[in-house]
Design an enzyme around this catalytic site. Structure first.
Site, PDB file in Angstrom:
ATOM      1  N   ASP A   1       0.767  -1.262   0.000  1.00 28.76           N
ATOM      2  CA  ASP A   1       0.000   0.000   0.000  1.00 28.76           C
ATOM      3  C   ASP A   1       0.794   1.307   0.000  1.00 28.76           C
ATOM      4  OD1 ASP A   1      -1.531  -2.119   0.836  1.00 28.76           O
ATOM      5  OD2 ASP A   1      -2.150  -1.226   2.715  1.00 28.76           O
TER       6      ASP A   1
ATOM      7  N   SER B   1      -0.271   0.259   7.420  1.00 28.53           N
ATOM      8  CA  SER B   1      -0.599   1.463   6.655  1.00 28.53           C
ATOM      9  C   SER B   1      -1.067   2.632   7.506  1.00 28.53           C
ATOM     10  CB  SER B   1      -1.664   1.132   5.616  1.00 28.53           C
ATOM     11  OG  SER B   1      -1.051   0.400   4.587  1.00 28.53           O
TER      12      SER B   1
ATOM     13  N   ASP C   1      -5.175   1.197   9.470  1.00 27.67           N
ATOM     14  CA  ASP C   1      -5.044   2.068   8.297  1.00 27.67           C
ATOM     15  C   ASP C   1      -5.661   3.456   8.510  1.00 27.67           C
ATOM     16  OD1 ASP C   1      -4.073  -0.360   7.343  1.00 27.67           O
ATOM     17  OD2 ASP C   1      -5.889  -0.830   6.214  1.00 27.67           O
TER      18      ASP C   1
END
Ligand code: FRU
Length: 495
Positions: free
Chosen positions: A39, A99, A168
């Site tokens: 990512d 992330s 995230d």
């Protein structure tokens, strides 16, 4: 203080990057410095540069304990690597720095928020993960982890919300200087949900509410959310896991989802109106956006997907690249994407073939070839009354290899096929996309950068992305029609 783990990663990446020749990578797509990339993280504009961090395991071309790789760019197309920014070196992130995102603080420092992962063995086998949100603050090169990490953990969540799938964070700052953050999570039913948090200073965070519930509509867990205002609407991007297919809109496995609607910032209520996939190709996941200084909302995704990752040979020195930066807009309740306008500055050697007639034949056009190209094609029936059965364009082609796009106007289906691209594995090689009925004219803008293709369909109404690892000697392009087709072709080299 830089930890031993980070120092080692920095030393390793600097040495092993030298083993990869420039021509062995994409040219204007960011690829991993060495090893493995997933990512995009911390996509931001900070101190005159775009910054892109990414999920990174430098030591192998497979996923491993996550670090954050780092690169900067002036135009989002020419990237320069910086030393790795984060390593899994603290008790609260020892199994990975997952992330996250970046914001600039009023004092000019950059703050990163990421998910710290700790994995503990279960008494009956397997592992149990704890995911918390952590902070690091820095100057654009070196980042110091915050003493009071984690800043959000299970104690901040309502009962029944998962502590294992809580990841995230994507932050933004509103016009009043208040910070907001969306984070992926699961409620007790195991589906996905996006949670909203707020903060006055970006260090102390407060749970606000569930912004959107999946309710098992599209896949299960929703990863990597992003949430922003665009063209008088609000857009939520997320990447669902474990999807079931739905017509041609969603495919099995890991995919992407865009929800468009209205947001009441007083009551913190998002009202969904439309939903769609973000990318209809094979390789695209976990996109993140940035606002450019001139007000464009630009998105970059990981141009791979967990379900379709090409297994790579042990000799390959890198795995993982990002998509093109794409300018977003909302028109008639749909997300439109087009390559950032800076790409046009790279266009060289224009060749144009207006109104080429192609009838039951395969043709090549002089100078229409290459693996770093920007090509626009518009396709119409040769005779307005009779239509045609099929059109195809094949690229990265020689006697042995090719990847193709084919279109059947009666079905309005555009298919990408990389079966003959050199892959030696039986994984997904094809994907179909239903385009808005285009019996009159179909417009394709095809961008190749050595090992990938991105197809912008009908001015960005839909996009299909795919990677392939075809021998660079395969640089031919050909056009095929079953029936009679008229087409305009404009092609540029990108350099
Ligand atoms: C999505 C993802 C994220 C996680 C990261 C780990 O691709 O699973 O949810 O933070 O990858 O590398």
């Amino acid at each position: 203080m830089t930890s031993q783990t980070l120092r080692e990663a920095r030393k390793y990446e600097e040495a092993s990057e030298k083993m990869i020749k420039k021509e062995e990578r994409p040219d204007f797509h960011l690829s991993v410095r060495t090893g493995w990339m997933n990512d995009p993280n911390g996509f931001s504009y900070y101190k005159g540069h775009y910054h892109m961090f990414y999920q990174y395991y430098p030591y192998d071309t497979k996923w491993g304990p996550m670090h954050w790789g780092h690169a900067v760019s002036k135009d989002l197309l020419h990237w320069e690597y910086l030393p790795a920014a984060l390593a899994p070196d603290e008790a609260y992130d020892r199994d990975g720095c997952f992330s996250g995102s970046a914001v600039e603080l009023p004092d000019g420092r950059q703050l990163l928020m990421y998910t710290g992962v700790v994995s503990t063995p279960r008494w009956n086998g397997g592992h149990c993960e704890t995911q918390t949100q952590c902070i690091a603050v820095g100057d654009g090169v070196d980042y110091e982890k915050y003493d009071c990490n984690p800043v959000l953990d299970g104690k901040d969540l309502p009962q029944g919300f998962s502590r294992e799938d809580f990841r995230d964070p994507k932050m933004w700052k509103d016009a009043d200087g208040k910070y907001w953050c969306v984070i992926g999570n699961r409620p007790a039913d195991g589906s996905g949900q996006i949670l909203l948090f707020s903060s006055e200073d970006a260090f102390r965070w407060k749970y606000e509410k569930v912004l959107v519930e999946n309710q098992n509509r599209v896949g299960k867990m929703w990863e990597c959310p992003d949430f922003f205002e665009l063209d008088d609407k609000w857009v939520l991007l997320t990447s669902p896991q474990d999807m079931l297919p739905k017509d041609f809109e969603f495919h099995n496995g890991n995919g992407t989802l865009c929800l468009i609607g209205e947001y009441d910032s007083q009551t913190l209520t998002f009202t969904e109106r439309n939903q769609q996939s973000i990318d209809y190709g094979i390789d695209f996941y976990a996109p993140q956006t940035v606002m450019t200084p001139d007000g464009r909302r630009v998105m970059i995704g990981w141009m791979q997907n967990w379900d379709t990752c090409m297994p790579h040979s042990p000799y390959q020195k890198w795995f993982g690249q990002m998509s093109l930066p794409r300018e977003l807009s909302v028109k008639n309740g749909r997300l439109y994407q087009k390559p950032i306008k800076e790409l046009e500055d790279m266009r060289k050697n224009k060749v144009a073939y207006p109104d080429v007639v192609l009838e039951n034949d395969t043709i090549h056009l002089e100078k229409v070839q290459g693996r770093k190209i920007d090509m626009e094609i518009s396709i119409r029936p040769g005779d307005p009354e009779s239509g045609y059965r099929k059109f195809a364009v094949r690229f990265a082609q020689n006697e042995e290899y090719q990847t193709s796009l084919s279109f059947r106007p009666y079905e309005s289906v555009l298919k990408i096929d990389r079966k003959f691209s050199g892959s030696r594995r039986a994984l997904i090689h094809q994907r179909r996309c239903k385009v808005n009925s285009r019996e009159k004219e179909l417009k394709l803008r095809i961008i190749l950068d050595r090992f990938s293709v991105e197809v912008f369909i009908n001015d960005g109404e839909q996009v299909m992305s795919a990677t392939f690892f075809t021998d660079m000697a395969a640089d031919g392009i050909s056009f095929f029609a079953d029936g009679k087709v008229r087409m305009d072709v404009v092609k540029y080299d990108l350099d």
